[in-house]
Design an enzyme around this catalytic site. Sequence first.
Site, mmCIF file in Angstrom:
data_model
loop_
_atom_site.group_PDB
_atom_site.id
_atom_site.type_symbol
_atom_site.label_atom_id
_atom_site.label_comp_id
_atom_site.label_asym_id
_atom_site.label_seq_id
_atom_site.Cartn_x
_atom_site.Cartn_y
_atom_site.Cartn_z
ATOM 1 N N ASP A 32 0.808 -1.255 -0.142
ATOM 2 C CA ASP A 32 -0.046 0.062 0.094
ATOM 3 C C ASP A 32 0.778 1.136 0.028
ATOM 4 O O ASP A 32 1.640 1.485 1.145
ATOM 5 C CB ASP A 32 -1.117 0.014 1.252
ATOM 6 C CG ASP A 32 -1.973 -1.031 1.305
ATOM 7 O OD1 ASP A 32 -1.980 -1.608 -0.034
ATOM 8 O OD2 ASP A 32 -2.587 -1.427 2.349
ATOM 9 N N ASP A 195 -13.830 -4.478 -2.145
ATOM 10 C CA ASP A 195 -13.605 -4.256 -0.700
ATOM 11 C C ASP A 195 -14.945 -4.289 0.183
ATOM 12 O O ASP A 195 -15.680 -3.284 0.375
ATOM 13 C CB ASP A 195 -13.239 -2.703 -0.579
ATOM 14 C CG ASP A 195 -11.740 -2.757 -1.429
ATOM 15 O OD1 ASP A 195 -11.060 -3.484 -1.187
ATOM 16 O OD2 ASP A 195 -11.381 -1.869 -2.054
#
Length: 344
Positions: A32, A195
């Site tokens: 990330d 998600d």
Amino acid sequence: GGRVAPAAAGPPQPRRQPRPTQLARRIVAALDVRTNDEGDLVVTKGESYDVRERDESSGGRGAVRNLGKPVALAQRYYEQGADECVFLNITSFRQGVIDDLPMLQVLERASERCFVPLTVGGGIRAHTDTSGHEFSALDVADRYFRAGADKVSIGSDAVRAAEAFEASGGVVDEQCSIHLISKRYGAQAVVVSIDPRRVYLSEGEEPPPRRHVVALPDGDVGPAGERRCWYQATVKGGREGRDLCAVRLAIAAEALGAGELMVNSITHDGQGRGYDTPLIAAVQAAVGIPVIASSGAGCAQHFVEVFRATGAGAALAAGIFHRGEVEVGEVKAALRGASIACRD
């Protein structure tokens, strides 16, 4: 001119059974990437998608967690045996991806040092830059592919495309980003990142229509002991829930041209208690393309558990690799010990 007696037949020979081919499971390292408060690109990791340290002194949120430089970490995972690396750009794009030079440079340098497929996600959608130039999602993907990406990951844009697909009764919008990129580069180059968060159902409670309800195993029930849930798709990094369930999103993504699904779980993200196996299993059972299990890995055994329970094609981790708690080689040793095929 007498006949020759046929040779005596021996005992019937057992037919050799071919060994069943077992698909090699892939281990994926995720990074990330975002800009920290000093303007540098760093690898970070959050809990339930929050990447800032808790600052008790001010009672608020502190600095972005800095777990290292993206290219150096990717090279480390490649050398440890990772089968793929995923860069997820979680910076908000003020200037648009086309002009996002730091992230493009990360990809270019990583592709010179890491000889495994590289996926990049974040901001792959149509946008207009500050001077009024319009760019399609395909333009953005082109730029990433030229910089060294092998695949692009589409998140919020895929939710919007799936909602349109559902509303139209299953008509493929040929102008949506998934379809355009898949048509140009092939389905294998398009990953849809899902998600979802759990929406628990109390006993006897009916879910909204068109929801895939999942039974939860012992030890993984809701906060009030709920034994069932459905998974709500979200956008904007998990901040906004949508009127769509994750399984329906997965089915739509495959129909629109995705070649792979990265299935995260906001409920399990950063917890280190294992993957959300009911979610992964439900999505993998609904589609014919590979699923990458994501969110929740805390030890090598969790990879064994998710592959045994779900049929996923790959499993991804971030924080445990970044912090050095587990190395990729340890994960593969655990898989081999459990007779689960993986790449050397």
